[in-house]
Write a protein that holds these residues in place. Structure first.
Motif, PDB file in Angstrom:
ATOM      1  N   UNK A  19     -14.909  53.161  40.526  1.00 59.65           N
ATOM      2  CA  UNK A  19     -15.363  54.555  40.500  1.00 59.65           C
ATOM      3  C   UNK A  19     -14.548  55.346  41.504  1.00 59.65           C
ATOM      4  N   UNK A  20     -13.799  56.289  41.009  1.00 58.79           N
ATOM      5  CA  UNK A  20     -13.016  57.163  41.871  1.00 58.79           C
ATOM      6  C   UNK A  20     -13.839  58.395  42.223  1.00 58.79           C
ATOM      7  N   UNK A  21     -13.645  58.868  43.444  1.00 57.57           N
ATOM      8  CA  UNK A  21     -14.281  60.103  43.888  1.00 57.57           C
ATOM      9  C   UNK A  21     -13.208  61.058  44.378  1.00 57.57           C
ATOM     10  N   UNK A  22     -13.483  62.337  44.243  1.00 57.92           N
ATOM     11  CA  UNK A  22     -12.578  63.373  44.736  1.00 57.92           C
ATOM     12  C   UNK A  22     -13.427  64.416  45.449  1.00 57.92           C
ATOM     13  N   UNK A  23     -13.318  64.440  46.765  1.00 55.37           N
ATOM     14  CA  UNK A  23     -14.068  65.401  47.566  1.00 55.37           C
ATOM     15  C   UNK A  23     -13.249  66.680  47.703  1.00 55.37           C
ATOM     16  N   UNK A  24     -13.859  67.789  47.368  1.00 55.90           N
ATOM     17  CA  UNK A  24     -13.155  69.066  47.392  1.00 55.90           C
ATOM     18  C   UNK A  24     -13.716  69.978  48.468  1.00 55.90           C
TER      19      UNK A  24
END
Length: 124
Positions: A19-24
């Motif tokens: 599971x990849x996450x991308x915090x913006x």
């Protein structure tokens, strides 16, 4: 200014999941479409999946349909990519990207903001 930081990459056996996450951070995340792209060594960056602000509209490249799921948590300013049944051909650096509009697009040139990427290796 928008900053995107991907996490969750790693080494997994064929058939496994990540599971990849991308915090913006920054105002451009709000109200705008986002996407995942990937780039394998020696190849061009390719579209993986995109999602609109509401999360209702999603779009996937054919090779990941039924295996990958894109979703977002706007309260946490975070984009996700659940990857199941990984194959060796999924091996690549995965990038999240944000547009300045809420229209989904599969072209890298349509995205103004990019993360630094996270490596995914699916070994056979």
């Amino acid at each position: 200014q928008v900053q995107l930081v991907e996490t969750g990459g790693g080494l997994v056996q064929t058939g496994g999941s990540l599971r990849l996450s991308c915090a913006a951070s920054g105002p451009a995340f709000s109200g705008n479409a986002m996407a995942w792209f990937r780039q394998a060594p020696g190849k061009e960056r390719e579209f993986v999946a995109a999602i609109d602000w509401s999360g209702v509209s999603t779009y996937y490249t054919n090779s990941v349909k039924g295996r990958f799921t894109i979703n977002r948590d706007n309260a946490k300013n975070t984009l996700y990519l659940q990857m199941n049944s990984l194959k060796p051909e999924d091996t690549a650096v995965y990038y999240c990207a944000a547009r300045s509009t809420d229209l989904i697009d599969a072209r890298p040139s349509a995205y103004a903001y990019w993360g630094q990427g996270t490596q995914v290796i699916a070994s056979s």
